[in-house]
Every structure is written in C-alpha cells, then in structure tokens.
Design a protein around this motif. Structure first.
Motif, PDB file in Angstrom:
ATOM      1  N   TYR A  39      48.262 -16.718  42.877  1.00 32.12           N
ATOM      2  CA  TYR A  39      47.147 -15.871  43.579  1.00 32.12           C
ATOM      3  C   TYR A  39      47.158 -16.526  45.215  1.00 32.12           C
ATOM      4  O   TYR A  39      46.468 -15.870  46.078  1.00 32.12           O
ATOM      5  CB  TYR A  39      45.871 -16.086  43.119  1.00 32.12           C
ATOM      6  CG  TYR A  39      45.455 -17.436  42.843  1.00 32.12           C
ATOM      7  CD1 TYR A  39      45.133 -18.329  43.696  1.00 32.12           C
ATOM      8  CD2 TYR A  39      45.515 -17.840  41.439  1.00 32.12           C
ATOM      9  CE1 TYR A  39      44.682 -19.519  43.385  1.00 32.12           C
ATOM     10  CE2 TYR A  39      45.337 -19.228  41.136  1.00 32.12           C
ATOM     11  CZ  TYR A  39      44.711 -19.985  42.141  1.00 32.12           C
ATOM     12  OH  TYR A  39      44.323 -21.391  41.771  1.00 32.12           O
ATOM     13  N   ASP A  63      38.713 -19.179  40.433  1.00 27.46           N
ATOM     14  CA  ASP A  63      38.296 -18.648  39.075  1.00 27.46           C
ATOM     15  C   ASP A  63      36.739 -18.140  38.920  1.00 27.46           C
ATOM     16  O   ASP A  63      36.434 -17.793  37.807  1.00 27.46           O
ATOM     17  CB  ASP A  63      38.387 -19.881  38.129  1.00 27.46           C
ATOM     18  CG  ASP A  63      39.964 -20.151  37.946  1.00 27.46           C
ATOM     19  OD1 ASP A  63      40.805 -19.338  37.992  1.00 27.46           O
ATOM     20  OD2 ASP A  63      40.280 -21.677  37.639  1.00 27.46           O
ATOM     21  N   ARG A 127      36.738  -5.982  35.449  1.00 30.55           N
ATOM     22  CA  ARG A 127      38.345  -5.621  35.711  1.00 30.55           C
ATOM     23  C   ARG A 127      38.297  -4.237  35.740  1.00 30.55           C
ATOM     24  O   ARG A 127      38.843  -3.675  36.833  1.00 30.55           O
ATOM     25  CB  ARG A 127      39.256  -6.221  34.798  1.00 30.55           C
ATOM     26  CG  ARG A 127      39.313  -7.583  34.973  1.00 30.55           C
ATOM     27  CD  ARG A 127      40.038  -8.192  34.016  1.00 30.55           C
ATOM     28  NE  ARG A 127      41.451  -7.752  33.626  1.00 30.55           N
ATOM     29  CZ  ARG A 127      42.656  -7.903  34.319  1.00 30.55           C
ATOM     30  NH1 ARG A 127      42.550  -8.799  35.337  1.00 30.55           N
ATOM     31  NH2 ARG A 127      43.740  -7.203  34.148  1.00 30.55           N
ATOM     32  N   ILE A 172      47.390  -3.663  39.640  1.00 32.62           N
ATOM     33  CA  ILE A 172      46.704  -4.355  38.738  1.00 32.62           C
ATOM     34  C   ILE A 172      47.799  -4.747  37.633  1.00 32.62           C
ATOM     35  O   ILE A 172      48.656  -3.711  37.365  1.00 32.62           O
ATOM     36  CB  ILE A 172      45.718  -4.070  38.339  1.00 32.62           C
ATOM     37  CG1 ILE A 172      44.564  -4.884  37.371  1.00 32.62           C
ATOM     38  CG2 ILE A 172      45.633  -2.884  37.151  1.00 32.62           C
ATOM     39  CD1 ILE A 172      43.258  -4.530  36.985  1.00 32.62           C
ATOM     40  N   LYS A 175      46.879  -9.111  30.976  1.00 33.65           N
ATOM     41  CA  LYS A 175      46.916 -10.335  30.893  1.00 33.65           C
ATOM     42  C   LYS A 175      47.996 -10.721  29.629  1.00 33.65           C
ATOM     43  O   LYS A 175      48.936  -9.903  29.415  1.00 33.65           O
ATOM     44  CB  LYS A 175      45.695 -10.939  30.418  1.00 33.65           C
ATOM     45  CG  LYS A 175      44.641 -10.682  31.532  1.00 33.65           C
ATOM     46  CD  LYS A 175      43.253 -11.117  31.125  1.00 33.65           C
ATOM     47  CE  LYS A 175      42.342 -11.373  32.209  1.00 33.65           C
ATOM     48  NZ  LYS A 175      41.025 -11.905  32.220  1.00 33.65           N
ATOM     49  N   ALA A 186      35.958 -10.060  36.551  1.00 36.76           N
ATOM     50  CA  ALA A 186      37.172  -9.881  37.737  1.00 36.76           C
ATOM     51  C   ALA A 186      36.921 -11.393  38.257  1.00 36.76           C
ATOM     52  O   ALA A 186      35.869 -11.752  38.957  1.00 36.76           O
ATOM     53  CB  ALA A 186      37.188  -8.841  38.372  1.00 36.76           C
ATOM     54  N   THR A 187      37.940 -12.154  38.525  1.00 34.66           N
ATOM     55  CA  THR A 187      37.731 -13.552  39.333  1.00 34.66           C
ATOM     56  C   THR A 187      37.957 -13.080  40.720  1.00 34.66           C
ATOM     57  O   THR A 187      38.552 -12.128  41.064  1.00 34.66           O
ATOM     58  CB  THR A 187      38.763 -14.596  38.684  1.00 34.66           C
ATOM     59  OG1 THR A 187      39.991 -14.035  39.023  1.00 34.66           O
ATOM     60  CG2 THR A 187      38.520 -14.721  37.109  1.00 34.66           C
ATOM     61  N   GLU A 190      41.675 -12.757  41.222  1.00 34.01           N
ATOM     62  CA  GLU A 190      42.567 -11.467  40.649  1.00 34.01           C
ATOM     63  C   GLU A 190      41.787 -10.235  41.567  1.00 34.01           C
ATOM     64  O   GLU A 190      42.625  -9.388  41.988  1.00 34.01           O
ATOM     65  CB  GLU A 190      41.711 -11.071  39.209  1.00 34.01           C
ATOM     66  CG  GLU A 190      42.143 -11.905  38.157  1.00 34.01           C
ATOM     67  CD  GLU A 190      41.480 -11.727  36.835  1.00 34.01           C
ATOM     68  OE1 GLU A 190      42.140 -11.705  35.855  1.00 34.01           O
ATOM     69  OE2 GLU A 190      40.375 -11.252  36.897  1.00 34.01           O
ATOM     70  N   SER A 191      40.612 -10.348  42.156  1.00 33.06           N
ATOM     71  CA  SER A 191      40.001  -9.468  43.198  1.00 33.06           C
ATOM     72  C   SER A 191      40.999  -9.644  44.389  1.00 33.06           C
ATOM     73  O   SER A 191      41.411  -8.575  45.027  1.00 33.06           O
ATOM     74  CB  SER A 191      38.550  -9.608  43.452  1.00 33.06           C
ATOM     75  OG  SER A 191      38.102  -9.790  42.298  1.00 33.06           O
ATOM     76  N   THR A 193      44.157 -10.521  44.822  1.00 37.83           N
ATOM     77  CA  THR A 193      45.146 -10.144  44.512  1.00 37.83           C
ATOM     78  C   THR A 193      45.384  -8.473  44.615  1.00 37.83           C
ATOM     79  O   THR A 193      46.210  -7.994  44.881  1.00 37.83           O
ATOM     80  CB  THR A 193      45.744 -10.639  43.137  1.00 37.83           C
ATOM     81  OG1 THR A 193      45.591 -11.946  43.084  1.00 37.83           O
ATOM     82  CG2 THR A 193      47.272  -9.993  42.872  1.00 37.83           C
ATOM     83  N   THR A 211      51.823 -11.473  37.538  1.00 34.31           N
ATOM     84  CA  THR A 211      51.137 -11.177  36.394  1.00 34.31           C
ATOM     85  C   THR A 211      50.744 -12.795  35.828  1.00 34.31           C
ATOM     86  O   THR A 211      51.357 -13.553  35.358  1.00 34.31           O
ATOM     87  CB  THR A 211      52.117 -10.883  35.009  1.00 34.31           C
ATOM     88  OG1 THR A 211      52.669  -9.388  35.446  1.00 34.31           O
ATOM     89  CG2 THR A 211      51.247 -10.928  33.816  1.00 34.31           C
ATOM     90  N   THR A 214      47.317 -15.619  30.824  1.00 34.62           N
ATOM     91  CA  THR A 214      45.988 -16.078  30.435  1.00 34.62           C
ATOM     92  C   THR A 214      46.101 -17.255  28.987  1.00 34.62           C
ATOM     93  O   THR A 214      46.570 -16.533  27.992  1.00 34.62           O
ATOM     94  CB  THR A 214      45.313 -14.848  30.015  1.00 34.62           C
ATOM     95  OG1 THR A 214      45.016 -14.056  31.039  1.00 34.62           O
ATOM     96  CG2 THR A 214      43.819 -15.568  29.735  1.00 34.62           C
TER      97      THR A 214
END
Length: 574
Positions: A39, A63, A127, A172, A175, A186-187, A190-191, A193, A211, A214
C-alpha cells in the motif's frame, strides 16, 4: 461542474501513469509504512494530494479502520470542498470537522444515513460500503457481473453492482482464497489504495491494484503472475483446495493486449524476449511482510518462449526460500513446463524445489484441485489452544427462537428451534446450554434492547435492513465482569453469511484482549462462512480459536453428544 468532471480535473494532472504513482513510495515519511509495503504507493498518493494525513507521531496507521466521516471528508477534499447548502440532514452531524463533508456527500446522493436519522460518523466503514460510495461518486455507472468472489452471496444487494464495477475496473481486489469479505472493516491502507485506483480509473490509465494477502494462519502460499487470466484461475483453484493464502504479482507498468501480442514484431514481449536487459520488470510488491509464516510456496506463471514469464523473476530474486518447499506450475496452450522450474530454482539459489505441473489454458477446476490435493506439502505446526487448567470460562450467545410454543409450529419456527423435554429453545441457545453444562461455565445471553419480532417475515426484513445499513442494535445488558474470564465461548446463528449485527455491537463494546474466544454457531447450510476471521478482525488482541463448532439446524436436535465430545476434545470439560 459535475462530479465526473471535477474528479477528472483534480486527478488527471497528477496521474501521469502507474509507474509515477508507485515511484513516490520512496518518499514516504511514515514510520509504519515500509517502502516495500503493498500500500506504500497509495499512501504516498493520498498524502501528496492532501486527501489523507497521518495519525500523529509520524504514523499513518495503515491497519486502523476507516470511518464513515473520514471517507466523506476524503471525497469532499477531492471535490475541492465546494460550498454546502443543505445542512442538518443527520442528528449526529452538528459542527464537527466532518459536518460540511457529510452534508455535501448526502446532498450529492453519495452517502445515506441510518433509519434512525443518524449518519454514524464514527462507525467503521465496510468494504462493500466503500465500494458502494465510490460507485455513487462515479455517477452510478453500469457494470456487468465479472468473475464472482467466493463469498459473492454475502454481498448486500445494494452493493452488488458497485462491487462488480469496482472489481472490473481494478479499483478493488479480493483477499485470500478469492474472498471479498464484504462486511469486513476497510482499513486505512485499503481505503487509500481504492482511492488511488479510482483516480487511475477516472484518468483512463491502466489500473494496477495490488492484492494484499490476508494471513489466515495457513503455511501455504500460492504466488502467481497472470497475463490473460488463465494462470489466475488455476491459482485460485489451488488456493481453494489447499486453504492457502494467495498473492498476485502485478507489474507496475502492466501489459496491454498489444504488449502481449507476440505475433506483432516490435511488441513489448517481443522486444523483451530479444533483449534480456528489458526483462527487469518492476512489481507493485515483490516481497511480503509475513513471508516467514509460509513453509510451502506454489508459484504459477504462463510460459513465454519455453521459460517462465519474466514478471515473476524479481519475486524469485528478492525472497529467501531457505527451508521452504517450492512447487512451480504453468499455463500454456501447447508448451510444457520444460526447464522453467529448474531455471527459477537456479535463480532463487535456495529452497527445496519440487517437480511442477503444466496446465492447459482452460484447465478444469477438478483437474487442478486433484493435482493440488496430491501434493506432498509440509504440515503446519499446530499451536494448541491454551491449557484450560484454572481458567475461568464464560459462555455467551445470541439466539432467536421464533416461537415458544412446541405445538403447531410453522416451517420457519421449526427451523429456528429445538424442543427438548417439551421446552422450546433456540438452536444456538441449545448449543450454549450444552456447552455450559459440559464446562460448568457461567452463561450470558446477548439480547437487544428492543426485542426482535418473532414473526418470520418481519424478522427477516429487519435483520436484512440492519445488515444493509451496517447498523449496531443497542444491547439490553452487557457482561459486567468480563475481565474475570479467560476463555469465552461465543455463539450466534449464521444470517446470510454473517453474524447478526447485534454481535458486532457486543464485540465492539467489549475488550477481549488476552482472552481466548471459541466460536460456535448454527446455520442453514453456510457453516461459519467468514465469521471466525471477522471476529479475529474485531478482536485483534484476543486468541480466536480455529477449532470452533458449527452445526446445521437440520441436525442440532440430536447433536448433544457431538457438542459434548467437541468440548471434551478442547479440554474444557469439567
């Protein structure tokens, strides 16, 4: 200026291409964002554009969960913070730092609130909600259904088109094991990204979403590069069969269809084939933070001119395979595996490289899974659940029997209950009673402040609405002395692939740090779905047992001994 024009204007100036975006990663100044993190480029992008900032102390907190207010603020900043006319749309949005952003987003039809008039400013965003909000922000474009996620049925109907759109446009990705995890929080990483990938989508550049694997506790990793999707399909079949984590190798400068056309002189792959110095393909991520957890690495690639496609090379070169079993596989229309595995083993210089397998471009799921099932892999070391001696145990549960009358039950009422010695119990309630009796533990029933209706249609409608709105029902009461317990059995029914939303209220209002959580549930055919990993995400400082018990509603009536045997095997019988 409409939304599409605005975001294009803001973002097109800074998106000269994927390479430039990821190159920024070297300038990251956050202590908790390694330059090699998947990320890293996205964090740099959102920071440079003033869309997100750190959380203090030189940290970005990748995270940490993203909240609804935070996301509204990001999009509002991205829009240039236009004047807000409509205010007071939500009871919990007054004069906070987020007020203008939330009111703008609501007036623009990008976000909506809860049925009780709140926006939920501090609620974590899921998510699927993140995908839905970006989809609305993009103007609700049409989307055709692409390859389904393995948990596609768990995606709420309001987010289904949005998720299809987000995946098809590289905004998106899934996982491990091709899971989307729609109701997972959503972390911030991730957001960031997704925001960056959305910018690339609006700019018309090729999306390059990494990707992130996880970690599931598996000791097996499937790594792959796929040019046309054939290798990706095989990799997903293997990961599904083995319960393995999965990691896609994504070039920073992705290959287009024209690049891959080997019949065209001067195409990218032809030039790289002819000049080996051009084969140093930079990847979005070529190392993994949790690399040491894997004992088995299965690596896949298409065959190019009799060797492994060279985008895998930097992953091989940049990782230490010492002590790992490595098994290559390839996809091709006609070429075999050849010397590709041997050449990669020589390149790696470490690892126990085994004989690999070639699959045709259209290999069937059964063929691939049959091969995977026969692999001689290292068995993971099992960490047993903590010894229960002198540990205090609590059984907590939520159960929703739709009647207390043992006579003349409807089909729906019978599905939600068992009758023991003339007494009607909820399915999960019965499991909890047997566990409590076997362990001698204390017991606590999780109940909503406002009781759920017992009418089946009304109950279903309310429960679905709670899921779609990510609602948190208020608890009637809470465990008063949770600190006294070491081991907590937590039970719930499976409602549409997830826990009932009251369970989220329960977990979010209690701190399970240092405790062992043992899940149990009842279901109509879906088992645990992804709820065990959801609990682990909600309680990261607890030990969440992977040895939980899930029993079908069709067999719960006669499952007493099965439950007793399970508790005994865990070592918690009195």
């Amino acid at each position: 200026m409409d939304l599409k024009q605005a975001i294009s204007l803001v973002l097109s100036l800074v998106l000269a291409g994927a390479s430039a975006l990821y190159a920024l990663a070297a300038g990251i100044n956050y202590d908790d964002v390694p330059a090699t993190a998947w990320y890293a480029g996205a964090v740099t992008y959102v920071t440079e554009q003033g869309l997100m900032s750190g959380t203090g102390g030189g940290r970005f907190s990748p995270d940490a969960p993203m909240t609804r207010a935070m996301l509204a603020a990001i999009l509002y900043r991205n829009e240039g913070q236009p004047p807000v006319v409509d205010t007071g749309a939500f009871s919990d949005v007054k004069d906070g730092w987020y007020a203008s952003a939330v009111n703008w987003a609501a007036a623009s039809g990008i976000v909506s609130g809860y049925s009780d008039g709140r926006f939920g400013v501090n609620d974590n965003i899921t998510r699927e909600d993140l995908a839905a909000i970006l989809w609305r922000y993009a103007g609700r474009p049409n989307a055709s259904s692409s390859q389904d996620f393995s948990d596609e049925s768990s995606i709420a109907s309001y987010a289904s088109t949005a998720v299809d759109w987000a995946r098809a446009n590289g905004i998106i990705s899934g996982k491990g094991n091709n899971r989307f995890d729609p109701r997972g929080n959503a972390t911030r990483a991730e957001s960031a990204t997704m925001i960056m990938n959305y910018a690339q989508y609006k700019d018309g550049s090729e999306p390059t979403p990494p990707t992130p694997p996880t970690p599931s506790g598996s000791n097996t990793l499937v790594v792959y590069y796929s040019a046309t999707g054939s290798t990706e399909s095989v990799a997903n079949y293997i990961a599904d069969e083995l319960g393995a984590d999965i990691f896609e190798l994504t070039p920073i400068n992705p290959y287009t269809s024209a690049d891959l056309n080997w019949t065209t002189p001067g195409s990218r792959v032809n030039l790289e084939h002819e000049d080996e110095s051009l084969r140093d393909i930079a990847l979005v991520a070529d190392t993994m933070e949790n690399w040491e957890q894997y004992d088995n690495v299965i690596i896949g690639y298409p065959i190019w001119w009799g060797i492994a496609a060279w985008p895998v090379n930097n992953f091989i070169k940049n990782n230490d395979f010492t002590g790992k079993t490595v098994i290559p596989f390839c996809t091709s229309a006609s070429s075999g595996l050849g010397q590709s595995g041997t050449l990669l083993a020589d390149m790696a210089g470490t690892g126990d490289w085994q004989e690999g397998q070639r699959f045709s471009s259209g290999a069937s799921e059964s063929t691939v899974k049959s091969w995977a099932a026969g692999l001689d892999l290292k068995v993971p070391s099992v960490t047993p659940d903590p010894e229960p001696q002198e540990q205090k145990i609590l059984v907590t549960y939520f159960s929703m029997p739709e009647t207390t009358d043992p006579d003349n039950m409807t089909t729906e009422e019978a599905n939600s209950t068992v009758v023991i010695n003339g007494e009607v119990l909820g399915n999960t309630q019965y499991m909890a009673y047997v566990i409590q009796e076997t362990t001698g533990a204390d017991i606590f029933r999780i109940e909503p402040e406002t009781p759920y209706p017992t009418d089946h249609a009304t109950l279903v409608a309310q429960a679905r609405e709670e899921q779609s709105q990510n609602f948190r029902p208020a608890l009637k009461a809470n465990v008063q002395n949770l600190d006294d317990y070491d081991v907590i059995f937590v039970g719930y029914p499976n409602w549409w692939g997830d826990m009932p939303m009251i369970m989220y209220s329960f977990f979010e209002q209690n701190d399970f740090s240092g405790k062992t959580i043992i899940p149990f549930n009842t279901h109509g055919g879906s088992g645990f779905s992804s709820t065990v990993s959801t609990i682990a995400g909600l309680e990261p400082d607890a030990t969440v047992s992977q040895n939980g018990k899930s029993i079908s509603r069709n067999s719960i009536q006669d499952a007493r001994q099965e439950i007793v045997d399970w508790v005994t095997e865990l070592g918690y019988n009195k």
